[in-house]
Design a protein around this motif. Structure first.
Motif, PDB file in Angstrom:
ATOM      1  N   ARG A   4       0.861  -1.185   0.000  1.00 35.09           N
ATOM      2  CA  ARG A   4       0.000   0.000   0.000  1.00 35.09           C
ATOM      3  C   ARG A   4       0.896   1.234   0.000  1.00 35.09           C
ATOM      4  NH1 ARG A   4      -4.531  -2.972  -1.216  1.00 35.09           N
ATOM      5  NH2 ARG A   4      -4.419  -4.820   0.058  1.00 35.09           N
ATOM      6  N   LEU A   5       0.615   2.187  -0.883  1.00 30.09           N
ATOM      7  CA  LEU A   5       1.465   3.359  -1.056  1.00 30.09           C
ATOM      8  C   LEU A   5       0.810   4.608  -0.476  1.00 30.09           C
ATOM      9  CD1 LEU A   5       2.472   2.712  -4.777  1.00 30.09           C
ATOM     10  CD2 LEU A   5       3.721   2.048  -2.714  1.00 30.09           C
ATOM     11  N   SER A   6       1.413   5.156   0.544  1.00 28.30           N
ATOM     12  CA  SER A   6       0.993   6.428   1.141  1.00 28.30           C
ATOM     13  C   SER A   6       2.235   7.138   1.663  1.00 28.30           C
ATOM     14  CB  SER A   6      -0.016   6.208   2.278  1.00 28.30           C
ATOM     15  OG  SER A   6      -1.286   5.913   1.775  1.00 28.30           O
ATOM     16  N   PRO A   7       3.087   7.616   0.746  1.00 31.43           N
ATOM     17  CA  PRO A   7       4.335   8.248   1.189  1.00 31.43           C
ATOM     18  C   PRO A   7       4.065   9.554   1.944  1.00 31.43           C
ATOM     19  CG  PRO A   7       4.017   8.596  -1.153  1.00 31.43           C
ATOM     20  CD  PRO A   7       2.926   7.667  -0.697  1.00 31.43           C
ATOM     21  N   ASN A   8       4.983   9.903   2.835  1.00 33.27           N
ATOM     22  CA  ASN A   8       4.797  11.130   3.606  1.00 33.27           C
ATOM     23  C   ASN A   8       5.047  12.377   2.766  1.00 33.27           C
ATOM     24  OD1 ASN A   8       7.560  11.094   3.413  1.00 33.27           O
ATOM     25  ND2 ASN A   8       7.931  10.768   5.591  1.00 33.27           N
ATOM     26  N   THR A   9       5.401  12.221   1.500  1.00 35.32           N
ATOM     27  CA  THR A   9       5.565  13.359   0.601  1.00 35.32           C
ATOM     28  C   THR A   9       4.234  13.790  -0.009  1.00 35.32           C
ATOM     29  OG1 THR A   9       6.099  11.836  -1.184  1.00 35.32           O
ATOM     30  CG2 THR A   9       7.955  12.820   0.025  1.00 35.32           C
ATOM     31  N   LEU A  10       3.166  13.033   0.249  1.00 34.16           N
ATOM     32  CA  LEU A  10       1.817  13.389  -0.192  1.00 34.16           C
ATOM     33  C   LEU A  10       0.982  13.781   1.020  1.00 34.16           C
ATOM     34  CD1 LEU A  10       0.965  10.549  -2.739  1.00 34.16           C
ATOM     35  CD2 LEU A  10       1.800  12.853  -3.224  1.00 34.16           C
ATOM     36  N   ARG A  11      -0.137  14.416   0.766  1.00 31.30           N
ATOM     37  CA  ARG A  11      -1.066  14.757   1.844  1.00 31.30           C
ATOM     38  C   ARG A  11      -1.454  13.476   2.569  1.00 31.30           C
ATOM     39  NH1 ARG A  11      -6.920  15.075   1.900  1.00 31.30           N
ATOM     40  NH2 ARG A  11      -7.567  16.356   3.644  1.00 31.30           N
ATOM     41  N   ALA A  12      -1.440  13.511   3.875  1.00 30.95           N
ATOM     42  CA  ALA A  12      -1.816  12.347   4.672  1.00 30.95           C
ATOM     43  C   ALA A  12      -3.274  11.996   4.426  1.00 30.95           C
ATOM     44  CB  ALA A  12      -1.589  12.625   6.146  1.00 30.95           C
ATOM     45  N   VAL A  13      -3.571  10.708   4.406  1.00 30.76           N
ATOM     46  CA  VAL A  13      -4.950  10.248   4.260  1.00 30.76           C
ATOM     47  C   VAL A  13      -5.688  10.632   5.530  1.00 30.76           C
ATOM     48  CG1 VAL A  13      -6.422   8.227   3.980  1.00 30.76           C
ATOM     49  CG2 VAL A  13      -4.245   8.355   2.750  1.00 30.76           C
ATOM     50  N   PRO A  14      -6.814  11.350   5.404  1.00 28.78           N
ATOM     51  CA  PRO A  14      -7.574  11.726   6.600  1.00 28.78           C
ATOM     52  C   PRO A  14      -7.943  10.491   7.421  1.00 28.78           C
ATOM     53  CG  PRO A  14      -8.393  12.919   4.691  1.00 28.78           C
ATOM     54  CD  PRO A  14      -7.418  11.885   4.190  1.00 28.78           C
ATOM     55  N   GLU A  15      -7.973  10.656   8.721  1.00 29.41           N
ATOM     56  CA  GLU A  15      -8.178   9.528   9.635  1.00 29.41           C
ATOM     57  C   GLU A  15      -9.410   8.704   9.290  1.00 29.41           C
ATOM     58  OE1 GLU A  15      -8.732   8.653  14.374  1.00 29.41           O
ATOM     59  OE2 GLU A  15      -7.704  10.485  13.756  1.00 29.41           O
ATOM     60  N   GLN A  16     -10.519   9.360   8.944  1.00 25.26           N
ATOM     61  CA  GLN A  16     -11.752   8.614   8.674  1.00 25.26           C
ATOM     62  C   GLN A  16     -11.674   7.749   7.422  1.00 25.26           C
ATOM     63  OE1 GLN A  16     -11.523  11.984   8.315  1.00 25.26           O
ATOM     64  NE2 GLN A  16     -12.959  12.756   6.796  1.00 25.26           N
ATOM     65  N   TYR A  17     -10.644   7.946   6.586  1.00 23.68           N
ATOM     66  CA  TYR A  17     -10.497   7.154   5.362  1.00 23.68           C
ATOM     67  C   TYR A  17      -9.311   6.190   5.407  1.00 23.68           C
ATOM     68  CZ  TYR A  17     -13.786  10.541   3.536  1.00 23.68           C
ATOM     69  OH  TYR A  17     -14.894  11.328   3.347  1.00 23.68           O
ATOM     70  N   GLN A  18      -8.562   6.161   6.486  1.00 21.58           N
ATOM     71  CA  GLN A  18      -7.330   5.381   6.527  1.00 21.58           C
ATOM     72  C   GLN A  18      -7.542   3.884   6.314  1.00 21.58           C
ATOM     73  OE1 GLN A  18      -4.951   6.500   9.896  1.00 21.58           O
ATOM     74  NE2 GLN A  18      -4.603   8.543   9.072  1.00 21.58           N
ATOM     75  N   GLY A  19      -8.651   3.332   6.697  1.00 25.48           N
ATOM     76  CA  GLY A  19      -8.876   1.912   6.492  1.00 25.48           C
ATOM     77  C   GLY A  19      -9.493   1.569   5.150  1.00 25.48           C
ATOM     78  N   ILE A  20      -9.952   2.606   4.415  1.00 26.78           N
ATOM     79  CA  ILE A  20     -10.676   2.341   3.172  1.00 26.78           C
ATOM     80  C   ILE A  20     -10.082   3.023   1.949  1.00 26.78           C
ATOM     81  CG2 ILE A  20     -12.862   1.843   4.345  1.00 26.78           C
ATOM     82  CD1 ILE A  20     -13.755   4.713   3.647  1.00 26.78           C
ATOM     83  N   TYR A  21      -8.970   3.720   2.116  1.00 26.45           N
ATOM     84  CA  TYR A  21      -8.357   4.450   1.005  1.00 26.45           C
ATOM     85  C   TYR A  21      -6.847   4.484   1.198  1.00 26.45           C
ATOM     86  CZ  TYR A  21      -6.843   8.347  -1.903  1.00 26.45           C
ATOM     87  OH  TYR A  21      -6.188   9.131  -2.831  1.00 26.45           O
ATOM     88  N   VAL A  22      -6.140   4.332   0.113  1.00 27.41           N
ATOM     89  CA  VAL A  22      -4.698   4.522   0.099  1.00 27.41           C
ATOM     90  C   VAL A  22      -4.367   5.200  -1.237  1.00 27.41           C
ATOM     91  CG1 VAL A  22      -4.153   2.271  -0.911  1.00 27.41           C
ATOM     92  CG2 VAL A  22      -2.496   3.373   0.573  1.00 27.41           C
ATOM     93  N   HIS A  23      -3.276   5.969  -1.269  1.00 28.26           N
ATOM     94  CA  HIS A  23      -2.942   6.706  -2.493  1.00 28.26           C
ATOM     95  C   HIS A  23      -2.638   5.794  -3.672  1.00 28.26           C
ATOM     96  CE1 HIS A  23      -3.131  10.694  -0.819  1.00 28.26           C
ATOM     97  NE2 HIS A  23      -2.324  10.352   0.182  1.00 28.26           N
ATOM     98  N   GLY A  24      -2.101   4.620  -3.409  1.00 30.61           N
ATOM     99  CA  GLY A  24      -1.803   3.693  -4.494  1.00 30.61           C
ATOM    100  C   GLY A  24      -1.524   2.306  -3.962  1.00 30.61           C
TER     101      GLY A  24
END
Length: 132
Positions: A4-24
């Motif tokens: 799962r790709l969510s690098p800290n160089t992108l906007r952080a995934v909001p807490e309410q979406y962390q279990g259902i969304y990832v940047h890539g």
């Protein structure tokens, strides 16, 4: 193997979406892919529920049935595209996703609000790509 790709160089995934969304998502060592046609809220007996949440849950049931047939689970989902006919239903979509598909295996997600689907009574369609 899925990463799962969510690098800290992108906007952080909001807490309410962390279990259902990832940047890539990245797949290494793929054995096989499954590309599911868009699933709608039509039950096996041909009935279509009137409410958005009921249609969304039925479409998810249909996706899960196809995954079982492919000997996969929701953990194998790489990408999901949601097509919704009314922006007012986006909060309900998020609620259903949190309830049904919040297993810590967040896929890449795109959500589109569209003018219509294939029939006027359809309110949501879910398209999935999975790999195992």
């Amino acid at each position: 193997m899925l990463k799962r790709l969510s690098p800290n160089t992108l906007r952080a995934v909001p807490e309410q979406y962390q279990g259902i969304y990832v940047h890539g998502t990245e797949i290494t060592e793929p054995r096989r892919f499954v590309f599911l046609s868009g699933q709608i809220g039509v039950a096996p007996d041909g009935t279509t529920h009137a409410s958005f949440k009921d249609q969304c849950n039925q479409a998810i049931d249909n996706v899960e049935a196809l995954l079982v047939d492919a000997e996969m689970t929701t953990a194998d989902i790489l990408r999901v595209t949601y097509f919704v006919t009314d922006a007012d239903n986006l909060a309900s979509l998020s609620e259903v996703r949190q309830t049904r598909w919040n297993e810590g295996n967040a896929p890449a997600v795109t959500t589109l609000v569209v003018a219509a689907l294939a029939a006027p009574d359809l309110l949501v369609e879910i398209e999935v790509t999975a790999a195992k």
